[in-house]
Design an enzyme around this catalytic site. Structure first.
Site, mmCIF file in Angstrom:
data_model
loop_
_atom_site.group_PDB
_atom_site.id
_atom_site.type_symbol
_atom_site.label_atom_id
_atom_site.label_comp_id
_atom_site.label_asym_id
_atom_site.label_seq_id
_atom_site.Cartn_x
_atom_site.Cartn_y
_atom_site.Cartn_z
ATOM 1 N N LEU A 2 10.820 18.839 -3.036
ATOM 2 C CA LEU A 2 10.621 18.088 -3.191
ATOM 3 C C LEU A 2 9.372 18.071 -1.349
ATOM 4 O O LEU A 2 9.028 19.242 -0.912
ATOM 5 C CB LEU A 2 11.918 17.482 -2.312
ATOM 6 C CG LEU A 2 12.954 16.885 -3.783
ATOM 7 C CD1 LEU A 2 14.305 16.666 -3.021
ATOM 8 C CD2 LEU A 2 12.094 15.692 -4.112
ATOM 9 N N ASP A 3 8.580 17.204 -1.509
ATOM 10 C CA ASP A 3 7.506 16.867 0.371
ATOM 11 C C ASP A 3 8.739 16.535 1.339
ATOM 12 O O ASP A 3 10.278 17.212 0.773
ATOM 13 C CB ASP A 3 6.904 16.027 0.666
ATOM 14 C CG ASP A 3 6.281 15.318 -1.022
ATOM 15 O OD1 ASP A 3 5.937 16.114 -1.868
ATOM 16 O OD2 ASP A 3 5.427 14.499 -1.352
ATOM 17 N N LYS A 4 8.073 17.536 2.665
ATOM 18 C CA LYS A 4 9.119 17.768 3.491
ATOM 19 C C LYS A 4 9.997 16.195 4.031
ATOM 20 O O LYS A 4 11.407 16.366 4.194
ATOM 21 C CB LYS A 4 8.309 17.699 4.792
ATOM 22 C CG LYS A 4 9.112 18.032 5.891
ATOM 23 C CD LYS A 4 8.278 17.854 7.151
ATOM 24 C CE LYS A 4 8.495 18.763 8.618
ATOM 25 N NZ LYS A 4 8.760 17.021 9.409
ATOM 26 N N ASP A 5 9.389 15.013 3.905
ATOM 27 C CA ASP A 5 9.889 13.530 4.121
ATOM 28 C C ASP A 5 10.571 13.422 2.822
ATOM 29 O O ASP A 5 11.102 11.836 2.984
ATOM 30 C CB ASP A 5 8.972 12.879 4.880
ATOM 31 C CG ASP A 5 8.868 13.403 6.539
ATOM 32 O OD1 ASP A 5 9.738 13.853 6.992
ATOM 33 O OD2 ASP A 5 7.620 13.083 6.869
ATOM 34 N N THR A 6 10.378 13.579 2.182
ATOM 35 C CA THR A 6 11.744 13.251 1.086
ATOM 36 C C THR A 6 13.406 13.976 1.265
ATOM 37 O O THR A 6 13.045 14.801 1.237
ATOM 38 C CB THR A 6 10.642 13.255 -0.945
ATOM 39 O OG1 THR A 6 8.910 12.601 -0.352
ATOM 40 C CG2 THR A 6 11.494 12.309 -2.159
#
Length: 313
Positions: free
Chosen positions: A148-152
């Site tokens: 997952l992306d950092k902010d997901t």
């Protein structure tokens, strides 16, 4: 997929190398052929032989030309794995949803990177999982199956062995691995259900940003509307998404292309008015267990920051 009736975990050992045990139900097969029928690749057999693993039949080490009999107990002890030089094991909190000898399913908070990078070399999920493996005495490294992306936020699946990672990756390639996300986008989405099938590639001049482009990699995202609403005079919609491919920033890019950027995703046209990160959460993972073949499903509720956006005041 390996039939569950012929496979058991066998970890009741002081030796904590990952191992699988198979019960032979067919007469006369060569050990090599038998293991291949159980999804063990030639490369894995070679690594097992030369990198510190072992193959035994009824407790005795055998070579792959050994001929098997019905009722034999075959064990493959995989070689120990070491974290890469760029992965420093650390102690840190992990929200563990499920764990067994083969896999680990976590719930990741927004703002935490999945793997180390130049900008975030420590404090990642992978750092903490590597630290857990050291604490547990497991000779294993971290194999991230779903990143997952950092902010997901949301669910992440991690394999404890590269063979398990290989089996799960094959599921993903055959669309047998279900990943469902929930998101809040800007605008009222017109169609109740649709598919975005557009290739994605790197945006010219950027090392981070992606875009829909003809020479990109194929990508497919299914979209289903859950709840259109209005907040502070602005139209927003809660949607569910299913990923069929795993391109970098796929959901974010596809939704921008469709004209419905994620709220909070200022990189791809979203506003920061209500949330300071992209309103995207991995809510469901569903797949077959790579060893037993059992159906596995894990769910994660929408986090508080996204709930506050979707709550109509």
């Amino acid at each position: 997929m390996i039939p569950s009736s012929t496979v058991i975990f066998d970890m009741i050992h002081k030796d904590l190398r990952f191992r699988l045990v198979f019960l032979v139900d067919e007469e006369g097969m060569l050990l090599r052929e038998f293991l291949h029928s159980k999804g063990i690749s030639k490369r894995t057999l070679t690594a097992t032989k030369y990198e510190g693993g072992m193959i035994t039949v009824n407790g005795h080490e055998q070579n792959v030309r050994h001929r098997l009999q019905v009722g034999d107990k075959v064990a493959i002890i995989f070689p120990p794995e070491q974290p890469s030089e760029g992965l420093q094991p650390e102690e840190g909190p992990l929200d563990i949803i499920y764990e067994d000898e083969a896999i680990l399913v976590l719930n990741k908070a927004p703002g935490q990177s999945t793997i180390p990078s130049r900008d975030h070399p420590t404090g990642t999920v992978a750092n903490y999982v590597a630290g857990k493996f050291v604490s547990d005495g497991l000779p294993a490294t971290v194999h991230v199956v779903t990143r997952l992306d950092k902010d997901t936020s949301g669910l992440i699946c991690i394999a404890k062995n590269r063979h398990i990672h290989h089996l799960l990756s094959e599921q993903m390639m055959s669309s047998g691995f279900h990943r469902q996300y929930i998101a809040i986008v800007e605008g009222h989405v017109k169609d109740d259900q649709f598919t975005i099938q557009q290739p994605i590639g790197r945006k010219d001049g950027s090392i981070i940003e992606r875009m829909v482009r003809e020479d990109g990699q194929s990508a497919r995202t299914d979209v289903k509307v859950q709840h259109p609403f209005t907040k502070d005079g602005h139209e927003l919609t809660t949607i569910a998404l299913v990923l069929h491919t795993g391109r970098t920033h796929q959901i974010r890019v596809h939704l921008q292309w469709a004209g419905y950027p994620l709220t909070g995703d200022d990189l791809y046209g979203g506003t920061l008015q209500w949330i300071q990160r992209q309103a995207l959460h991995c809510a469901v993972l569903r797949f077959k267990h790579p060893v037993t073949g059992a159906d596995m499903q894990f769910e994660s509720d929408m986090p508080a920051d996204m709930q506050s956006v979707s709550r109509i005041l």
